[in-house]
Scaffold this motif. Structure first.
Motif, mmCIF file in Angstrom:
data_model
loop_
_atom_site.group_PDB
_atom_site.id
_atom_site.type_symbol
_atom_site.label_atom_id
_atom_site.label_comp_id
_atom_site.label_asym_id
_atom_site.label_seq_id
_atom_site.Cartn_x
_atom_site.Cartn_y
_atom_site.Cartn_z
ATOM 1 N N ASP A 22 0.849 -1.179 0.000
ATOM 2 C CA ASP A 22 0.000 0.000 0.000
ATOM 3 C C ASP A 22 0.894 1.242 0.000
ATOM 4 O OD1 ASP A 22 -2.362 1.409 -0.060
ATOM 5 O OD2 ASP A 22 -2.682 1.326 2.092
ATOM 6 N N ARG A 23 0.714 2.154 0.960
ATOM 7 C CA ARG A 23 1.525 3.376 1.010
ATOM 8 C C ARG A 23 2.677 3.258 1.996
ATOM 9 N NH1 ARG A 23 -2.293 7.418 3.181
ATOM 10 N NH2 ARG A 23 -0.538 8.873 3.040
ATOM 11 N N PHE A 24 2.910 2.095 2.573
ATOM 12 C CA PHE A 24 3.963 1.955 3.574
ATOM 13 C C PHE A 24 5.320 2.343 2.974
ATOM 14 C CE2 PHE A 24 1.769 -1.760 6.027
ATOM 15 C CZ PHE A 24 0.744 -0.888 6.382
ATOM 16 N N SER A 25 5.990 3.300 3.585
ATOM 17 C CA SER A 25 7.382 3.551 3.220
ATOM 18 C C SER A 25 8.306 2.822 4.182
ATOM 19 C CB SER A 25 7.694 5.049 3.208
ATOM 20 O OG SER A 25 7.516 5.621 4.494
ATOM 21 N N THR A 26 7.922 2.811 5.469
ATOM 22 C CA THR A 26 8.705 2.119 6.493
ATOM 23 C C THR A 26 7.767 1.593 7.564
ATOM 24 O OG1 THR A 26 10.723 3.428 6.184
ATOM 25 C CG2 THR A 26 10.430 2.412 8.329
ATOM 26 N N THR A 27 7.998 0.360 8.000
ATOM 27 C CA THR A 27 7.329 -0.172 9.186
ATOM 28 C C THR A 27 8.368 -0.859 10.058
ATOM 29 O OG1 THR A 27 6.747 -2.267 8.093
ATOM 30 C CG2 THR A 27 5.118 -0.507 8.010
ATOM 31 N N ILE A 28 8.304 -0.591 11.351
ATOM 32 C CA ILE A 28 9.195 -1.215 12.323
ATOM 33 C C ILE A 28 8.328 -1.823 13.415
ATOM 34 C CG2 ILE A 28 11.093 -0.902 13.938
ATOM 35 C CD1 ILE A 28 11.941 -0.375 11.077
ATOM 36 N N GLN A 29 8.341 -3.141 13.503
ATOM 37 C CA GLN A 29 7.500 -3.869 14.456
ATOM 38 C C GLN A 29 8.386 -4.501 15.524
ATOM 39 O OE1 GLN A 29 5.439 -7.309 12.845
ATOM 40 N NE2 GLN A 29 3.718 -7.007 14.214
ATOM 41 N N TYR A 30 8.026 -4.293 16.778
ATOM 42 C CA TYR A 30 8.783 -4.879 17.900
ATOM 43 C C TYR A 30 7.881 -5.853 18.642
ATOM 44 C CZ TYR A 30 11.294 -5.245 22.356
ATOM 45 O OH TYR A 30 11.949 -5.718 23.474
#
Length: 432
Positions: free
Chosen positions: A291-299
Motif C-alpha cells: 500500500d503506502r507503507f514507506s517504512t514499518t518497524i514492528q517490535y
C-alpha cells in the motif's frame, strides 16, 4: 525533596520504582537487574523469536541461537517436525551445537562424544559398558533419562518462537490482533532467506528496544531517511501498541512531498540535505509493495524486530551479552516468487541495514552514546514525555507513547514498584 527525586529513591524488594516517563539510568547498568531479566523476562512468560522456518526447510537443518543468554538450537527432524533444545550436554554441560547453521542427522557433544538425535534424545555414549570389562556406566543407566532439555515452541506465519514458561499466553494471543495483522501483511506468502549480518553493540539491550519504538529519532538521526524520503516524521502514519504495552508497530506512509519537506525546511533540521546525492542512485529504485507503507518497524517483546524499509525486509533479533552489550542478528528475506529484478533490489537495499548500513550504523552508535553517558550517573533519569504521558496508540510520528508502554510492561513483568501513570492514561508522575 521533589516528587521526581523521591521516585528514584523509592524501592520495592530492593529495586527502584518505574515511572514510564522518567526511567532511571540504573535500569541500563545494574548487573543484578540484568540477571533478574534473564529469569523473569527471557525465561519467563514471554515468547522469544528463534528463527524463520525458511532457515529450516529440509530434514536435518538446524540453527543455533539464544533465548536471552541461554544457548539453544532449533532443528527439523527426519519426519519434518521442528524442535528447540537447550544447547547443553546432559553429561557435563558442554555446548553441543557449535555451528550457527547446517544440516546433519545427529548432534555430537565435542567433549565426550555423547550423541543426540534431532529431537534431543540421547542415542550414543562412548564406552558405556567400559573397556575390557572395567569402568563404564551401571546396568541401570537409561539413555532416555539423559536427553537434551526441550524448549516449548510455536510458529506463526513461518516465524518460530520459543518459551520456557508454561504460563505464557498462546502465541496468537501473545502477539495480539494488531501485530498479527501486520505479520499477515509482511509474511503473506512463502519467503526465501537472502542473507545474514551480525553486530556486537556496546550498550544495554533495552536502549535498542527503545530505539525500535521511537519514531521521533528516525528522520533526525538518519540523514538518509530525511533526505531521500524513506521515512520522515512529517509523513502520515503513527504508532500501534498492544494492550499489554509489550508489542508495538511504527507505520510511516508516503504523503505529499512538499508537505513532508515543509516541516524540515521551516525548522532547518540538520538531517535533511538539499544537496546530498547518492553515487549509485539505483539504491533508491523501488516498487510499491505494501500500500503506502514507506517504512514499518514492528517490535515483539522481548527480542524481535520485523522491519520493512522500502523493499528491504528483515528480522532483527536482540541477544543480550551482559548488562552493557548485546548482539544484533539480522536475517534478510524476500519472497520465493520474487522476480530477478525485485530480488536484486532487496539485496541492494539491504545496504541500509547491518553494522555498516546507511541507516542502521547510526542506531548502533546512538545506543553506545547513551550507554557511555549513563554508566556513572545511575540516579539520573530519562525524560520521555513527547506526545504526552499516555501509553496507547498514537496517530502521530512525533511521540514516545510506545517507549512509555514498554517501560510500563517491563516494570510489571519485573515486579518493580510503580511510579507515574500505570493505567495507560495521560497522568502525572507520582512518588508512592
Amino acid at each position: 525533596m521533589g516528587a521526581s527525586t523521591q521516585i528514584h529513591q523509592t524501592y520495592a524488594n530492593g529495586h527502584p520504582a518505574v515511572d514510564p516517563t522518567q526511567v532511571p539510568y540504573r535500569l541500563y547498568t545494574d548487573p543484578e537487574l540484568y540477571a533478574r531479566e534473564q529469569e523473569q523476562l527471557f525465561r519467563g512468560p514471554t515468547w522469544n523469536y528463534l528463527a524463520l522456518e525458511a532457515e529450516l526447510a529440509k530434514p536435518g537443518d538446524f540453527r543455533a541461537n539464544f533465548i536471552g543468554e541461554t544457548p539453544v538450537f532449533i532443528t527439523r527432524d527426519q519426519k519434518g517436525e521442528l524442535h528447540a533444545l537447550v544447547n547443553r550436554c546432559a553429561h557435563r554441560g558442554a555446548i553441543v551445537c557449535r555451528e550457527v547453521r547446517g544440516n546433519r542427522k545427529t548432534m555430537v557433544c565435542p567433549y565426550h562424544q555423547w550423541s543426540y538425535d534431532l529431537n534431543g534424545t540421547l542415542r550414543g555414549v562412548p564406552f558405556r559398558r567400559g573397556v575390557n570389562g572395567k569402568g563404564g556406566y551401571a546396568e541401570d543407566f537409561n539413555p532416555a533419562e539423559h536427553s537434551l532439555t526441550p524448549v516449548r515452541i510455536a510458529t506463526y506465519r513461518g516465524l518460530v518462537f520459543g518459551t520456557f514458561s508454561d504460563d505464557v499466553a498462546p502465541l496468537p494471543e501473545y502477539l495480539g490482533p494488531a501485530m498479527r495483522e501486520h505479520f499477515d501483511t509482511i509474511f503473506n506468502r512463502p519467503i526465501e532467506v537472502l542473507g545474514f549480518s551480525r553486530q556486537l553493540i556496546h550498550g544495554n539491550w533495552k536502549v535498542y528496544a527503545e530505539n525500535t519504538k521511537d519514531p521521533y529519532h528516525g528522520s533526525l538521526l538518519h540523514m538518509f531517511h530525511a533526505t531521500f524520503g524513506s521515512y520522515r516524521s512529517s509523513q502520515d502514519g503513527g504508532m500501534k501498541v498492544d494492550e499489554q504495552g509489550r508489542n508495538s508497530l511504527i507505520i510511516a506512509l508516503k504523503s505529499d512531498e512538499k508537505q513532508e519537506l515543509a516541516a524540515y525546511t521551516s525548522e532547518s533540521v540538520g538531517s535533511y540535505s538539499k544537496t546530498l546525492k547518492l553515487a549509485d542512485p539505483t539504491l533508491l529504485a523501488a516498487r510499491p509493495e505494501f500500500d503506502r507503507f514507506s517504512t514499518t518497524i514492528q517490535y515483539i517483546f522481548p527480542n524481535l524486530v520485523v522491519q520493512q524499509i522500502s523493499n528491504t525486509l528483515a528480522t532483527r533479533q536482540l541477544v543480550p551479552k551482559g548488562v552493557d552489550k548485546f548482539e544484533l542478528l539480522v536475517t534478510y528475506f524476500g519472497y520465493r516468487d520474487d522476480d530477478d529484478e525485485m530480488r536484486t533490489m532487496r539485496i541492494k537495499q539491504s545496504n541500509l541495514i547491518g553494522p555498516a548500513g546507511l541507516i542502521a550504523l547510526e542506531d548502533g552508535y546512538a545506543v553506545e552514546l547513551v550507554q557511555r553517558a549513563v554508566a556513572y550517573d545511575r540516579e539520573a533519569h530519562s525524560y520521555i514525555e513527547l506526545g504526552g504521558r499516555g501509553t496507547g496508540n498514537d496517530d502521530s510520528l512525533v511521540t514516545e507513547s510506545a517507549i512509555r508502554a514498554f517501560w510500563k510492561s517491563y516494570g510489571e513483568l519485573m515486579g518493580l514498584r510503580w511510579g507515574g501513570s500505570a493505567d495507560g492514561s495521560n497522568g502525572t508522575a507520582r512518588a508512592d
